[in-house]
Design a protein around this motif. Structure first.
Motif, mmCIF file in Angstrom:
data_model
loop_
_atom_site.group_PDB
_atom_site.id
_atom_site.type_symbol
_atom_site.label_atom_id
_atom_site.label_comp_id
_atom_site.label_asym_id
_atom_site.label_seq_id
_atom_site.Cartn_x
_atom_site.Cartn_y
_atom_site.Cartn_z
ATOM 1 N N GLU A 8 14.793 61.203 118.793
ATOM 2 C CA GLU A 8 14.597 62.171 117.713
ATOM 3 C C GLU A 8 14.333 61.452 116.384
ATOM 4 O O GLU A 8 13.516 61.898 115.587
ATOM 5 N N ASN B 3 14.760 68.958 121.041
ATOM 6 C CA ASN B 3 14.997 70.009 122.018
ATOM 7 C C ASN B 3 16.224 70.837 121.684
ATOM 8 O O ASN B 3 16.645 71.675 122.452
ATOM 9 N N ASN B 4 16.824 70.543 120.547
ATOM 10 C CA ASN B 4 17.985 71.318 120.155
ATOM 11 C C ASN B 4 17.503 72.612 119.500
ATOM 12 O O ASN B 4 16.891 72.608 118.443
ATOM 13 N N PHE B 5 17.813 73.718 120.183
ATOM 14 C CA PHE B 5 17.289 74.993 119.701
ATOM 15 C C PHE B 5 18.212 75.660 118.694
ATOM 16 O O PHE B 5 17.906 76.713 118.174
ATOM 17 N N ASN B 6 19.357 75.014 118.473
ATOM 18 C CA ASN B 6 20.360 75.713 117.664
ATOM 19 C C ASN B 6 20.625 75.081 116.306
ATOM 20 O O ASN B 6 21.700 75.233 115.747
ATOM 21 N N ASN B 48 9.065 71.430 112.221
ATOM 22 C CA ASN B 48 9.233 70.814 113.526
ATOM 23 C C ASN B 48 10.645 70.980 114.067
ATOM 24 O O ASN B 48 10.845 71.162 115.256
ATOM 25 N N THR B 50 12.718 73.358 113.461
ATOM 26 C CA THR B 50 13.123 74.747 113.728
ATOM 27 C C THR B 50 12.122 75.448 114.654
ATOM 28 O O THR B 50 12.249 76.645 114.899
ATOM 29 N N ARG B 51 11.174 74.674 115.170
ATOM 30 C CA ARG B 51 10.103 75.268 115.976
ATOM 31 C C ARG B 51 10.650 76.019 117.198
ATOM 32 O O ARG B 51 10.222 77.113 117.502
ATOM 33 N N ASN B 52 11.600 75.405 117.870
ATOM 34 C CA ASN B 52 12.088 75.998 119.110
ATOM 35 C C ASN B 52 13.372 76.794 118.939
ATOM 36 O O ASN B 52 14.082 77.052 119.911
ATOM 37 N N ARG B 53 13.650 77.129 117.733
ATOM 38 C CA ARG B 53 14.914 77.839 117.464
ATOM 39 C C ARG B 53 14.960 79.182 118.202
ATOM 40 O O ARG B 53 13.990 79.932 118.181
ATOM 41 N N LYS B 54 16.094 79.416 118.847
ATOM 42 C CA LYS B 54 16.244 80.692 119.577
ATOM 43 C C LYS B 54 16.449 81.828 118.596
ATOM 44 O O LYS B 54 17.192 81.673 117.616
ATOM 45 N N LYS B 55 15.771 82.933 118.868
ATOM 46 C CA LYS B 55 15.902 84.052 117.942
ATOM 47 C C LYS B 55 16.860 85.107 118.478
ATOM 48 O O LYS B 55 17.094 85.196 119.636
#
Lengths: 133, 55
Positions: A8, B3-6, B48, B50-55
């Protein structure tokens, strides 16, 4: 507090470098007018106690396959020109983009060890050919 | 790749704060920090992370 993993951290660095490159690409006409001449002298290798240095011009448009252009010494210039593309890419990423062997490995799909060997081989080649001439 | 979505906004801001020196270094144009470039870098980092942040 969230701690970044090694991957990362390297990804974050890439975001920063790529944003900078895109910014320069987008504003190249404006930036050219500014007459940028920020340079830095870097040490490459020492041959017979003579330090071979080269000048890095930030924001210039030197491409990886033409890195020989930074060497004022014609002898070194010709030797570097004759290196393989992979060797040039490794030297470029290491000295111009300040990337680590690991980061270069990820970009070129090589192992860290292979990158280090390539870099050392390239420097050794420069050293030997310089002595020959 | 992140890959951290949170990651919360606070986490992202903290990361940006931690990497302030790197951001400043790469924001320099002719030896001076270019505020537009700096802002663009920070914005891209935020996008980048926050791109994969779960809604």
């Amino acid at each position: 507090m969230y701690k970044l993993s090694k991957e990362e951290k390297s990804y974050l660095r890439k975001i920063v470098v790529n944003t900078r490159n895109t910014y320069f690409y987008k504003n190249q006409y404006l930036l050219l007018e500014e007459n940028i001449d920020e340079t830095e002298e870097k040490y490459l290798i020492s041959i017979d106690n003579v330090e071979i240095k080269f000048e890095v011009k930030y924001d210039s448009e030197i491409k990886p396959f033409e890195i020989e252009k930074v060497f004022k010494d014609e002898k070194i210039n010709k030797i570097v020109k004759a290196l393989t593309l992979r060797e040039k890419l490794v030297l470029f990423s290491y000295y111009f983009e300040n990337k680590t062997d690991k980061e270069i490995g990820i970009a070129l799909n090589l192992k860290e060890d292979a990158v280090r060997k390539t870099r050392k081989r390239a420097l050794e080649k420069i050293k030997n050919k310089y002595k020959e001439r | 790749m992140f890959n951290n979505f949170n990651l919360s906004d606070e986490d992202v801001l903290e990361i940006i704060q931690d990497y302030k020196n790197l951001i400043d270094k790469y924001s320099k144009v002719s030896g001076v920090i270019d505020k537009d470039l700096r802002q663009e870098i920070i914005l891209n980092i935020y996008k980048n992370l926050t791109r994969n942040r779960k809604k």
